[in-house]
Motif scaffolding. Structure first.
Motif, PDB file in Angstrom:
ATOM      1  N   ARG A  11      -5.423  -3.934 -11.455  1.00 46.83           N
ATOM      2  CA  ARG A  11      -6.822  -4.478 -11.923  1.00 46.83           C
ATOM      3  C   ARG A  11      -7.441  -5.780 -11.522  1.00 46.83           C
ATOM      4  O   ARG A  11      -8.219  -6.160 -11.187  1.00 46.83           O
ATOM      5  CB  ARG A  11      -6.560  -4.348 -13.547  1.00 46.83           C
TER       6      ARG A  11
ATOM      7  N   ALA B 120      -7.446   0.296  -4.907  1.00 46.16           N
ATOM      8  CA  ALA B 120      -6.599   0.218  -5.789  1.00 46.16           C
ATOM      9  C   ALA B 120      -7.110   1.421  -6.821  1.00 46.16           C
ATOM     10  O   ALA B 120      -6.079   1.934  -7.594  1.00 46.16           O
ATOM     11  CB  ALA B 120      -6.570  -0.940  -6.616  1.00 46.16           C
ATOM     12  N   LEU B 121      -7.843   2.048  -6.516  1.00 51.08           N
ATOM     13  CA  LEU B 121      -8.470   3.166  -7.652  1.00 51.08           C
ATOM     14  C   LEU B 121      -7.338   4.264  -8.098  1.00 51.08           C
ATOM     15  O   LEU B 121      -7.111   4.591  -8.859  1.00 51.08           O
ATOM     16  CB  LEU B 121      -9.662   3.789  -7.161  1.00 51.08           C
TER      17      LEU B 121
ATOM     18  N   SER C  77      -8.329  -5.434  -8.111  1.00 54.01           N
ATOM     19  CA  SER C  77      -9.450  -4.753  -7.867  1.00 54.01           C
ATOM     20  C   SER C  77     -10.554  -5.684  -8.116  1.00 54.01           C
ATOM     21  O   SER C  77     -11.721  -5.605  -7.676  1.00 54.01           O
ATOM     22  CB  SER C  77      -9.544  -3.592  -9.041  1.00 54.01           C
TER      23      SER C  77
ATOM     24  N   GLN D 191     -11.734  -3.707  -2.596  1.00 49.42           N
ATOM     25  CA  GLN D 191     -10.417  -3.619  -3.221  1.00 49.42           C
ATOM     26  C   GLN D 191     -10.369  -2.593  -4.267  1.00 49.42           C
ATOM     27  O   GLN D 191      -9.330  -2.170  -4.731  1.00 49.42           O
ATOM     28  CB  GLN D 191     -10.070  -5.196  -3.863  1.00 49.42           C
ATOM     29  N   THR D 192     -11.488  -2.664  -5.113  1.00 50.58           N
ATOM     30  CA  THR D 192     -11.704  -1.577  -6.170  1.00 50.58           C
ATOM     31  C   THR D 192     -11.067  -0.093  -5.528  1.00 50.58           C
ATOM     32  O   THR D 192     -10.325   0.576  -6.080  1.00 50.58           O
ATOM     33  CB  THR D 192     -12.746  -1.686  -6.887  1.00 50.58           C
ATOM     34  N   ARG D 193     -12.004   0.124  -4.385  1.00 55.53           N
ATOM     35  CA  ARG D 193     -11.647   1.304  -3.732  1.00 55.53           C
ATOM     36  C   ARG D 193     -10.386   1.793  -3.680  1.00 55.53           C
ATOM     37  O   ARG D 193      -9.771   2.719  -3.785  1.00 55.53           O
ATOM     38  CB  ARG D 193     -12.585   1.697  -2.563  1.00 55.53           C
TER      39      ARG D 193
END
Lengths: 697, 697
Positions: free
Chosen positions: A299, A312-313, A302, A308-310
């Motif tokens: 998190r 780590a999702l 992310s 980065q969010t994509r």
């Protein structure tokens, strides 16, 4: 030390191959609709008595040959004569992620190939079909001589298993695995037809597939379109086969007998009580704490941005999924009733063993030996667990490469597990995967995991001193990852192909570190093999033999991520003061979305709103059955008596989680996407005419 | 013996007046959204701190005067200036049943008066509006002199309460009740405006109102149209009043502050631990067993035919409802955490009391006294319980009539409770009800209940010998019911009006039996008063005073079926592994119906299918809030800050049932019908234009 092994496999899968590891849920004298039965020993008696149905051998063979194992942790089935494979979106999501980029996110937007040419090759997907099963118990057991110590016996057994696999591979060219069933009660040679050219055909948006997110995960009523289609190719052409499941959009009637054919990952139902208690007191608290830390680290990563969010999702998804599963299992272990039931069963078993002098002398010491070994392993559990490099795929590659070049020079029977000739193809496929690696994420996670190890082991730990060399975790991770080029598959390939010489000369910091660590790790593993695993293996075999002696072969083995047949009825269950229906409808999908403001995990893709009026909202969406499943069964077909495809398993209900230890027919349910929903969606939401035609012709 | 009293009230209601007794769910230092607050002591501090809202006195008075109590066990509110009252269908169902016949079943088919003239008079419905509240604690307490024994004190207190009521009635003509709050901590004179000409305006079909039946009862998510409209008349004309709630079809936003104004029946939150333990070990097992037997007897009767099924239906509903509520409460009592929490709270309280020498000497013995009395009562619980004629309304009438004529000749202060001047109107209204009585059902149930008494008490029991006179239960019931004419209200009236003389001469077998039993029952009740109730009352007062001394008046009293104000937020909650949304939609109604094959308890009235396409399925159906409620709150309005009507309470979720003992904001929820659903249904399903016009003008 078997459990640690499984644990490591589990972690390897969720940490390195975050694909498809959605863990859904699946006893010693089987009653009710219980059991994950091997195809050599189907539950004919139960089927006849409860449902008046006797499958023919032809029926069984057809189902088996239409069933597919996804090596990154799931199941599937052939649904056309042209190699079309149906599985879950959440089994496919690892490959979807690997072919996605910041610009083109197939996880979010879905994918549909409207022609054969548009089908997209998966970077590192291997799928298997189980083509034969042979009992090799006698041969494996004969390799062990009475005078051998437990450690020698373990070695001998392993060497024999590797020899059988190698012979079979050379003779047939098929992937050949010797599988231990009933914790060593039986050994079977399973041969697989293997496909590594597997192309993506269709996947809906993640919002449709994973509707309700982590909240609704492992629960029911549900409304998920958790499906994805691949196609197996051989020599550049779609695989042709008559062994596929014919599509039936009617699905099951209420109460109808249904089957699930898939690959449940692991269960602990035949564990001794001492081992179960260890799971409760040592293993689960440790792993749940670890997962929490891991999610926090992802998190943090992310929060750096949208890309980065994509990235780590789906790892977060995998970990949240694991956390929810393990939490449910842990709650099962904390239920005094579950524990005392298990204990009582063991006491009855022991009483029978001890009442027969021959059994007593042959098997009687196995429980105590198990307990002692478990106790020893518990004392080292945290140390062993945190003396590893976690969070970084590149570090994992380095460790494997350093070992690879050494092991392959040894005679096959003397190698470490994982490096036998019969396993090398698979290992290389994994090591040379062209899937993208994100170095910033690698560094962030490696730094985090080193700091956890530091917390647990302390700065004086021999292993940590070797890794950190006086630096902070962050400095160490930066130095290792930034300078390393192991994100490049060609480098990995050149090292493996260059052999020991090339690896010795390599200055890549991760390779250098892996070489330094290798003797230490080998020593640690050796201790585990000699003190824990060998004892548990010998004891496990004895307990299995005792079980056969006392009860006969009336039951099924614990799950081993090999093909199993489950059966049951499509029926609801008592839930939270009321009852859950056996099926849901598309009305419910829109209800649940709107109930939560149609946002967040309950948002639906725009096409659902735009095309809502085209849909027949009375179409069944998901349904449940009493079929006995667990993680690994994701993507398994649900099949009717006619051998037709009527749904795809994608989850277990929350009540099924303690099913790892004890199956409870009254509330344990397998959750599936209804075939009618898939067909309605393909037709009216996705305009997937080519696919509809192929499925219905 | 207070609990027995409540129990008997409870049974009286469900057995004799099976209407509206759906029991939905509602601490010593209140935190969170907890509390059923009296209107003289609203939670101003909590409202300000949590929600930044301070209701004016005018706001509070308006809400109070718009709130209605249904004497057969529920709540409601005025929703127009012409006396229109909205409550639940399940509160109205008793009256619906009483005006129904084999030919015209309003319970099944619903009712709508399209003109004022078509509104149908309820046979025996009394509703109340609370017009004033006066603290009479000092006067009641002053009646008790220090030298009095507990038994004498009880008598003196009762006489004083009766005198206050009588004075008030004579002065104001209003129904006047002295209410004991905080288990004797305070006494208040509540004056009610009473309406007995209450006419039915509209009720939907039971299938729409009670969708999901006993399965979904006390659960959520829900989709019930549990509403009914009455109109209060005075002098043959609709009552005019400005104190009504304006209709708002928007309902609450997620998280919005909402209020519930209604009459929670009873809670046990201020009970001593010893008393709670007695509930768990004695009371609940006994009553749950009794309810099971009762349901079985009603089912047997139902099997005789369609008309019998109709007659028994709402009694079965009432009992199943009670069973589910009590089962949930019982589970709460069996939760070690709930019990230890309660115990700890008491220990902290006691520690504070004992640390102050004055408090200790004044109040310190109350807990031990309570425990001793409870122990005594427990030893006689079954005997007391089964030495009653249950199941027959006619037998109940006989017992009351025989007492009535004797009691009314005494000075008011010396009469048994229930027979004071201030109570006689209400008693007569009940005794002279023209509602139909089914003698075959009376006989069946009386025979059954006598056989249970025989099982429990044995054939040598003095009471049973008096009733059975050597006959079997079936023979006894046949002889008593077949020959009796007490099903005729005019006979009952003539006996009451004829007084002791007429009753003495009466040969009706039930009257003869009631006269024979009367001395025996009086003796039994006297023992209970002197040994249990008087001790508990004195101890209860002491504990209440101790609570005020230690904590001040920071809390609310246990529920007493008097008007209370609850507050909370419209928010979902964690449920069965996922979360429940704060609202549902009409999509969900059709989903749940179809999921269960649109049959049985999940069948919908045909008009729902015929007119489905007219409906906006995104219309909110039901919603939940953290408002603290319990059985008796059924029919209570949900009100926003503007004092507008936004929904009607009809249930609590399954998690709320232990709320009888401890409120848990994290999962205790009140379930309401959304105002938008009611409006959508009135407009599009029921063509209730007259009603829509009245509600929206």
């Amino acid at each position: 030390m078997n459990k640690m092994k499984l644990l490591i496999i589990f972690l390897t899968i969720i940490l390195l191959l975050p694909a498809g590891t959605r863990i859904v849920s699946a006893a010693s004298t089987a009653a009710a609709d219980e059991g994950m039965w091997t195809f050599d020993n189907p539950p004919l008696k139960q089927l006849k008595e409860r449902y008046g149905f006797t499958p023919t051998q032809e029926w069984l063979d057809h189902i088996r040959l239409a069933s597919v194992r996804f090596m990154d942790g799931g199941s599937g089935s052939f649904v056309s004569s042209d190699g079309l494979i149906l599985t879950n979106h959440h089994v496919a999501v690892g490959q979807l992620q690997k072919i996605s980029t910041a610009e083109k996110d197939f996880v979010a937007s879905g994918f549909y190939a409207s022609t054969l040419e548009e089908e997209l090759k998966s970077p590192d997907l291997e799928v298997n079909v189980l083509v034969s099963m042979d009992d090799v118990t006698q041969r494996v057991k004969a390799a062990v001589k009475p005078e051998m110590s437990d450690a020698e016996a373990l070695k001998a057994r392993r060497a024999e298993r590797a020899a059988i696999e190698k012979e079979s591979l050379e003779k047939t060219g098929l992937q050949s695995d010797v599988v231990s069933l009933y914790h060593g009660g039986e050994y079977w040679l399973y041969r697989y037809k293997k496909y590594t050219d597997v192309r993506l055909v269709m996947a809906p948006e993640r919002q449709a597939a994973y509707f309700g997110g982590d909240f609704d995960n492992f629960t029911y009523p549900r409304y998920d379109l958790d499906m994805a289609f691949f196609r197996a190719y051989e020599n550049g052409k779609p695989v042709k086969s008559d062994h596929y499941l014919r599509w039936n959009s009617k699905g099951p009637e209420r109460g109808e007998l249904v089957f699930v054919s898939g690959n449940p990952g692991s269960t602990d139902r035949l564990y001794t009580f001492a081992r179960l208690r260890n799971q409760r007191d040592v293993y689960y608290p440790m792993i749940l704490d670890f997962i929490d830390k891991y999610i926090t680290a992802l998190r943090e990563y992310s929060q750096q941005g949208k890309e980065q969010t994509r990235r780590a999702l789906i790892r977060i998804f995998g970990l949240e999924n694991g956390k929810k599963a393990l939490t449910g299992e842990y709650q099962g272990l904390q239920d005094p009733e579950l524990m005392s039931k298990h204990k009582k069963k063991e006491e009855q078993f022991l009483e029978k063993v001890n009442s027969n002098p021959e059994w007593k002398s042959q098997f009687g010491d196995a429980w105590k030996k198990t307990e002692e070994a478990i106790k020893k392993s518990a004392a080292r559990a945290e140390q062993n667990f945190y003396r590893r490099l976690t969070g970084s795929q590149m570090a994992g590659f380095a460790v494997e490469i350093v070992r690879f070049v050494v092991e392959v020079k040894k005679p096959d029977g003397e190698r470490l597990p994982g490096f036998h000739d019969s396993e090398l193809d698979r290992l290389k496929f994994f090591l040379f995967s062209p899937a993208p690696i994100y170095k910033d994420m690698e560094e962030h996670l490696l730094a985090a995991s080193l700091s956890w190890s530091l917390d647990i082991l302390g700065p004086d730990d021999e292993y940590l001193q070797m890794v950190l060399e006086g630096r902070t975790p962050a400095e160490t991770a930066a130095a290792l990852i930034k300078e390393s080029r192991l994100d490049d598959a060609t480098l990995r390939k050149s090292l493996v192909e260059g052999g020991e010489e090339a690896v010795k000369k390599c200055k890549d910091p991760l390779i250098v570190l892996a070489r330094k660590m290798d003797p230490f790790t080998r020593e640690q593993e050796k201790w585990n093999r000699e003190n824990i695993e060998s004892v548990l293996t010998t004891a496990g075999e004895k307990i299995a033999q005792a079980r056969f002696a006392v009860y006969g072969k009336t039951t099924y083995p614990d799950a081993t991520f090999t093909l199993r047949l489950s059966y049951g009825a499509a029926v609801g269950y008592p839930m939270n003061g009321t009852k859950a229906p056996y099926k849901t409808t598309l009305y419910g999908l829109f209800d649940r979305s709107l109930s939560f403001g149609a946002e967040g995990d309950y948002a639906l893709p725009q096409r659902f709103w735009d095309r809502k009026d085209r849909l027949d909202l009375a179409t069944p969406a998901n349904f449940v059955s009493t079929c006995d499943i667990i993680g690994g069964n994701s993507g398994s077909p649900v099949i009717n008596k006619q051998g037709e495809f009527i749904g795809v398993i994608f989850d277990g209900n929350i009540e099924s989680l303690p099913g790892r230890f004890v199956f409870d027919e009254s509330k344990n349910r397998a959750v599936a996407v209804h075939s009618a929903y898939m067909m309605e969606a393909l037709r009216k939401l996705y305009d997937a005419d080519r696919l509809v035609e192929e499925l219905t012709r």
